[in-house]
Design a protein around this motif. Structure first.
Motif, PDB file in Angstrom:
ATOM      1  N   ASN A   1      23.672 -33.324 -12.034  1.00 45.89           N
ATOM      2  CA  ASN A   1      23.546 -32.754 -10.686  1.00 45.89           C
ATOM      3  C   ASN A   1      24.506 -31.598 -10.467  1.00 45.89           C
ATOM      4  OD1 ASN A   1      21.513 -34.504  -9.925  1.00 45.89           O
ATOM      5  ND2 ASN A   1      22.883 -35.940  -8.907  1.00 45.89           N
ATOM      6  N   ASN A   2      25.770 -31.765 -10.839  1.00 49.06           N
ATOM      7  CA  ASN A   2      26.733 -30.680 -10.645  1.00 49.06           C
ATOM      8  C   ASN A   2      26.456 -29.507 -11.569  1.00 49.06           C
ATOM      9  OD1 ASN A   2      28.223 -31.569  -8.469  1.00 49.06           O
ATOM     10  ND2 ASN A   2      29.623 -32.749  -9.727  1.00 49.06           N
TER      11      ASN A   2
ATOM     12  N   ARG B   1      23.606 -27.734  -9.898  1.00 51.24           N
ATOM     13  CA  ARG B   1      24.055 -27.129  -8.635  1.00 51.24           C
ATOM     14  C   ARG B   1      24.792 -25.809  -8.883  1.00 51.24           C
ATOM     15  NH1 ARG B   1      25.436 -31.279  -4.862  1.00 51.24           N
ATOM     16  NH2 ARG B   1      26.149 -32.268  -6.763  1.00 51.24           N
ATOM     17  N   ARG B   2      25.588 -25.764  -9.934  1.00 52.13           N
ATOM     18  CA  ARG B   2      26.334 -24.536 -10.235  1.00 52.13           C
ATOM     19  C   ARG B   2      25.408 -23.415 -10.645  1.00 52.13           C
ATOM     20  NH1 ARG B   2      29.948 -22.940 -15.384  1.00 52.13           N
ATOM     21  NH2 ARG B   2      30.199 -20.762 -14.809  1.00 52.13           N
TER      22      ARG B   2
END
Length: 120
Positions: A67-68, A71-72
């Motif tokens: 997810n991160n 997201r980035r």
């Protein structure tokens, strides 16, 4: 329509992710963004994104949740880095020595990459 064969992954593989998934990095609990890692959510994050000519080499890779990582996207590292989380992440590798991986050398490589990318 293409159907992906079972067991085939289009994700990146590297000694870092392999060792994590094999439980050979027991001290590593948190990803680069402070995210709690599990075998099912771990991914390789390119410090210099692939879309910006980042290589899939150990000196450019950290662990993060899927997810991160998503997201980035391709944002520059300097816009997304949290220095406290980055330090926490790297400390997990201090004095880790397993076959084909030296945590102290990994820390040095990642620090060099971070400095280069945040000074661009």
């Amino acid at each position: 329509m293409y159907i992906q064969p079972a067991g085939l992954s289009f994700g990146y593989s590297n000694i870092l992710k392999t060792l994590y998934k094999q439980d050979k990095l027991p001290s590593v609990k948190y990803g680069f963004y402070g995210d709690e890692l599990t075998k099912s959510n771990v991914s390789l994050e390119h410090l210099r994104p692939k879309s910006k000519n980042g290589k899939t080499e150990l000196c450019n890779l950290v662990l993060a949740t899927k997810n991160n990582n998503h997201r980035r996207g391709a944002q520059p590292l300097g816009e997304v880095i949290n220095w406290n989380y980055a330090e926490q992440y790297l400390q997990q590798f201090k004095n880790v020595h397993v076959e084909n991986f030296n945590g102290n050398k990994y820390i040095e490589m990642i620090i060099r990459t971070i400095k280069r990318l945040t000074n661009d």
